[in-house]
Design a protein around this motif. Structure first.
Motif, short mmCIF file in Angstrom:
data_model
loop_
_atom_site.label_atom_id
_atom_site.label_comp_id
_atom_site.label_asym_id
_atom_site.label_seq_id
_atom_site.Cartn_x
_atom_site.Cartn_y
_atom_site.Cartn_z
N SER A 1 0.83 -1.21 0.00
CA SER A 1 0.00 0.00 0.00
C SER A 1 0.86 1.26 0.00
O SER A 1 0.49 2.27 -0.61
CB SER A 1 -0.92 0.00 1.22
OG SER A 1 -0.17 -0.09 2.43
N CYS B 1 0.37 3.75 -3.01
CA CYS B 1 -0.40 4.93 -2.64
C CYS B 1 0.41 6.02 -1.94
O CYS B 1 -0.08 7.14 -1.77
CB CYS B 1 -1.58 4.53 -1.75
SG CYS B 1 -2.59 3.20 -2.42
N PHE C 1 -4.01 -1.49 -6.01
CA PHE C 1 -4.82 -0.33 -5.59
C PHE C 1 -5.09 0.59 -6.79
O PHE C 1 -4.86 1.80 -6.72
CB PHE C 1 -4.12 0.43 -4.46
CG PHE C 1 -3.77 -0.42 -3.28
CD1 PHE C 1 -4.70 -0.67 -2.28
CD2 PHE C 1 -2.50 -0.98 -3.17
CE1 PHE C 1 -4.37 -1.47 -1.19
CE2 PHE C 1 -2.17 -1.78 -2.08
CZ PHE C 1 -3.11 -2.02 -1.10
N ASN D 1 -6.64 4.14 -6.66
CA ASN D 1 -6.03 5.16 -5.79
C ASN D 1 -4.84 5.78 -6.50
O ASN D 1 -3.92 5.07 -6.91
CB ASN D 1 -5.58 4.51 -4.48
CG ASN D 1 -5.14 5.52 -3.45
OD1 ASN D 1 -4.25 6.30 -3.68
ND2 ASN D 1 -5.78 5.48 -2.29
N PRO D 2 -4.78 7.11 -6.67
CA PRO D 2 -5.80 8.08 -6.27
C PRO D 2 -6.93 8.16 -7.31
O PRO D 2 -6.67 8.21 -8.50
CB PRO D 2 -5.03 9.39 -6.21
CG PRO D 2 -3.94 9.23 -7.22
CD PRO D 2 -3.57 7.76 -7.20
N TYR D 3 -8.15 8.19 -6.82
CA TYR D 3 -9.33 8.16 -7.68
C TYR D 3 -9.39 9.36 -8.61
O TYR D 3 -9.76 9.25 -9.78
CB TYR D 3 -10.59 8.10 -6.82
CG TYR D 3 -11.87 8.06 -7.62
CD1 TYR D 3 -12.31 6.86 -8.18
CD2 TYR D 3 -12.63 9.21 -7.81
CE1 TYR D 3 -13.49 6.82 -8.92
CE2 TYR D 3 -13.80 9.18 -8.55
CZ TYR D 3 -14.23 7.98 -9.10
OH TYR D 3 -15.38 7.94 -9.83
#
Length: 266
Positions: free
Chosen positions: A144, A148, A236, A239-241
């Motif tokens: 993560s 992220c 992920f 992320n970031p959306y």
């Protein structure tokens, strides 16, 4: 699908995967099991098997030609990437996953996006790039964290993750900014060039940038569109959306098209 290493797999593992594919509730017709790069029409509504198991393909119909796309080599954790042949296709692969710590996130990002840039294959072969945006090493580079980041990197109070860097890089490439410096809100931001590989395009590593919403993706016939191609695997992915990395990657399929190549017809 793969095992823990790229050593020859146990017959049991290979047999279990084969049985799961050919026996109900699965159907063999759902799968593309040939050892080549298919066309889109061939695999529409199908699952492509990519295998790093099976050794010589014993027990599979067609041997190694029936166990899906089957790499001939896969060096472990090689930063520089590697190549292997798949019939008439040269496959360039980057799977550097064991970065020392989160301090190596910029380096991981740079080698990952480099695989998406054009690097013509010799002898007229087709070219396919596979690049992994993910990486991990406990405790200083959790998955993560690598994907992220953490903290408030825009304020220099944290570390920006790979996903955000990829999104900004795609915006820059698709937006057609050819300058080595990017001005945003009056702040000059530098781009650090990476060392070129012979015959390959140069990669640029964005140090920082703000207000990305001002970078519009434009169609401009006066410039040559970027041609970014490859299979991208990432953790992920939402992320970031707000950067919308997945739509940007999809957009790459429509940029740099040449009539008569990649199946495109005007």
């Amino acid at each position: 699908m793969e095992e823990a290493s790229f050593m020859p797999s146990s017959p049991l593992f290979s047999t279990l995967v084969r049985d799961a594919i050919i026996n109900p509730p699965s159907k063999k017709s759902m799968w593309f099991l040939e050892n080549r790069v298919p066309t889109l029409g061939e695999v529409r509504s199908k699952i492509i098997l990519f295998s790093r198991f099976g050794g010589t393909g014993e027990g599979w119909e067609g041997g190694t030609n029936g166990v899906g796309i089957h790499p001939t080599r896969w060096p472990n954790n090689q930063r520089e990437g590697f190549e292997w042949d798949l019939e008439k296709t040269r496959v360039r692969t980057q799977d550097w996953y064991g970065i020392p710590s989160f301090l190596n996130i910029p380096e991981k990002f740079a080698v990952a996006v480099e695989m998406l840039l054009p690097c013509p294959a010799p002898n007229g072969k087709d070219d396919l790039s596979i690049t992994f945006m993910s990486a991990a090493r406990v405790p200083f580079a959790l998955p993560s964290t690598v994907a992220c980041g953490f903290g408030w990197s825009a304020l220099n109070l944290g570390v920006e993750g790979v996903n955000s860097r990829v999104g900004r890089w795609l915006l820059e490439q698709l937006g057609g900014d050819d300058d080595q410096d990017i001005a945003s809100d009056g702040l000059q931001q530098t781009i650090k060039p990476l060392e070129n590989k012979p015959g390959c395009s140069q990669v640029t590593l964005v140090k920082s940038m703000s207000n990305l919403e001002k970078l519009a993706i434009v169609d401009d016939d006066s410039r040559k569109e970027p041609r970014l191609r490859g299979w991208v695997l990432m953790d992920f992915l939402l992320n970031p959306y707000e950067l919308g990395v997945v739509p940007l990657l999809i957009e790459c399929n429509w940029r740099g098209r040449v009539d008569g190549e990649e199946g495109w017809r005007s």
